[in-house]
Design a protein around this motif. Sequence first.
Motif, short mmCIF file in Angstrom:
data_model
loop_
_atom_site.label_atom_id
_atom_site.label_comp_id
_atom_site.label_asym_id
_atom_site.label_seq_id
_atom_site.Cartn_x
_atom_site.Cartn_y
_atom_site.Cartn_z
N MET A 1 0.85 -1.19 0.00
CA MET A 1 0.00 0.00 0.00
C MET A 1 0.88 1.24 0.00
N ALA A 2 0.54 2.23 -0.82
CA ALA A 2 1.27 3.48 -0.84
C ALA A 2 1.13 4.19 0.50
N ASP A 3 2.06 5.07 0.79
CA ASP A 3 2.05 5.80 2.07
C ASP A 3 0.78 6.62 2.21
N LEU A 4 0.27 6.66 3.44
CA LEU A 4 -0.82 7.55 3.79
C LEU A 4 -0.21 8.87 4.23
N ILE A 5 -0.57 9.95 3.55
CA ILE A 5 -0.02 11.27 3.86
C ILE A 5 -1.19 12.15 4.28
N LEU A 6 -1.15 12.61 5.52
CA LEU A 6 -2.22 13.46 6.03
C LEU A 6 -1.73 14.90 6.07
N HIS A 7 -2.44 15.77 5.34
CA HIS A 7 -2.16 17.20 5.33
C HIS A 7 -3.07 17.84 6.38
N HIS A 8 -2.49 18.41 7.41
CA HIS A 8 -3.29 18.84 8.57
C HIS A 8 -2.49 19.84 9.39
N TYR A 9 -3.09 20.33 10.47
CA TYR A 9 -2.33 21.09 11.47
C TYR A 9 -2.79 20.63 12.85
N PRO A 10 -1.93 20.77 13.87
CA PRO A 10 -2.18 20.10 15.15
C PRO A 10 -3.48 20.48 15.84
N THR A 11 -3.93 21.72 15.72
CA THR A 11 -5.11 22.15 16.47
C THR A 11 -6.41 22.02 15.69
N SER A 12 -6.38 21.41 14.51
CA SER A 12 -7.60 21.20 13.73
C SER A 12 -8.45 20.10 14.36
N PRO A 13 -9.70 20.39 14.73
CA PRO A 13 -10.54 19.34 15.31
C PRO A 13 -10.84 18.21 14.34
N PHE A 14 -11.14 18.52 13.08
CA PHE A 14 -11.42 17.45 12.13
C PHE A 14 -10.18 16.60 11.87
N ALA A 15 -9.01 17.22 11.92
CA ALA A 15 -7.79 16.44 11.79
C ALA A 15 -7.62 15.50 12.99
N GLU A 16 -8.00 15.95 14.18
CA GLU A 16 -7.92 15.07 15.35
C GLU A 16 -8.82 13.86 15.17
N LYS A 17 -9.96 14.04 14.56
CA LYS A 17 -10.85 12.91 14.26
C LYS A 17 -10.11 11.86 13.44
N ILE A 18 -9.43 12.28 12.39
CA ILE A 18 -8.74 11.32 11.51
C ILE A 18 -7.47 10.79 12.17
N ARG A 19 -6.75 11.61 12.91
CA ARG A 19 -5.56 11.11 13.62
C ARG A 19 -5.93 9.97 14.56
N LEU A 20 -7.04 10.11 15.26
CA LEU A 20 -7.46 9.05 16.17
C LEU A 20 -7.90 7.80 15.42
N ILE A 21 -8.55 7.97 14.28
CA ILE A 21 -8.96 6.81 13.49
C ILE A 21 -7.73 6.08 12.96
N LEU A 22 -6.71 6.80 12.55
CA LEU A 22 -5.46 6.16 12.14
C LEU A 22 -4.87 5.36 13.30
N GLY A 23 -4.96 5.90 14.50
CA GLY A 23 -4.49 5.17 15.66
C GLY A 23 -5.35 3.95 15.95
N TYR A 24 -6.65 4.11 15.84
CA TYR A 24 -7.57 3.00 16.11
C TYR A 24 -7.33 1.83 15.17
N LYS A 25 -7.02 2.15 13.93
CA LYS A 25 -6.77 1.11 12.93
C LYS A 25 -5.30 0.70 12.87
N ASN A 26 -4.49 1.26 13.77
CA ASN A 26 -3.08 0.90 13.87
C ASN A 26 -2.36 1.08 12.53
N LEU A 27 -2.60 2.22 11.91
CA LEU A 27 -2.01 2.52 10.61
C LEU A 27 -0.81 3.46 10.76
#
Length: 312
Positions: A1-27
């Motif tokens: 699988m190609a690399d997952l690249i997330l374009h975001h900034y630390p204080t973005s709430p919607f980015a926190e949603k996806i950061r946690l999902i990446l963690g939940y799926k151990n990606l």
Amino acid sequence: MADLILHHYPTSPFAEKIRLILGYKNLSWKSVIIPMIMPKPDMVALTGGYRKTPVLQIGADIYCDTALICDVLEHLQPTPSLYPAPGKGLERTLAHWADTTLFWTAMAFNLQPKGVAQMFGDLPPEAARAFGEDRKAMGAGMVRLRPADAAAAYRSYLRRLSDMLHGRPFLLGDAPTVADFAAYHPLWFTRVRTSVLADILDNVPDVLNWMDSMAAIGHGSMEQFNSTDAIAIAAASTPADLHDDIFQDEHGIPLGSRVSISGESFGPEPSEGELIAATRMHYTLRRTDPRAGTVHVHFPRIGYCLKAAAQA
């Protein structure tokens, strides 16, 4: 699988949603930090105009909006599922409410003067003004709650979440679903970014316990990356084949047409390109950028408007 690249900034709430999902799926994923406000030339080189946060890049495929990003991550890593049976429709519906009604209520509360003062306390006054002007431009025409009205509604929504969490660890059962990640991120902003206002959470201890459980999921394995290299990856890659070729025409616009896609309420900046897919769930544009090369830019149908591009 190609690399997952997330374009975001630390204080973005919607980015926190996806950061946690990446963690939940151990990606594992690469983190590209983008500006909080415009201009965002490197991200726009990939999207063609879309500038909301976050954006997920996989090679030369660019995925906009967290609702679609959730589906992409679910496809790549089906377990643990964001949409466990039998409540898939309920999970999606609750997530949509959280990403819209709950989010905008929470942010109207969070961005009252006391919250803004904390957010920008260490920065010059111009920073707060620039942020305010940027978000005003993104939400042109939106009806915004006044802080007092937002506080009243927010308290009611928090009580409803608390009722759902009474006697169980997550909103719909024993494991988190997409609804938990969607409901968490606006509350995370209150608790972390505008903590001077976080006493609104004190009367809902079940919500606080749930938030602790969500935060404990973490962000998975992350590697710092830069936007120049991300654009180079797009330019050196070929977009993935489209697997769902069912064309659902709601607009009388045939595939191959030049179109623009923009947010229906927030983030009106359009992305323009050739319409190459319009399925039950999403749109795909093919576009070429001098730096990023040929990319496919994907949007969910819900929340976005498709129009034929204006003729020159």
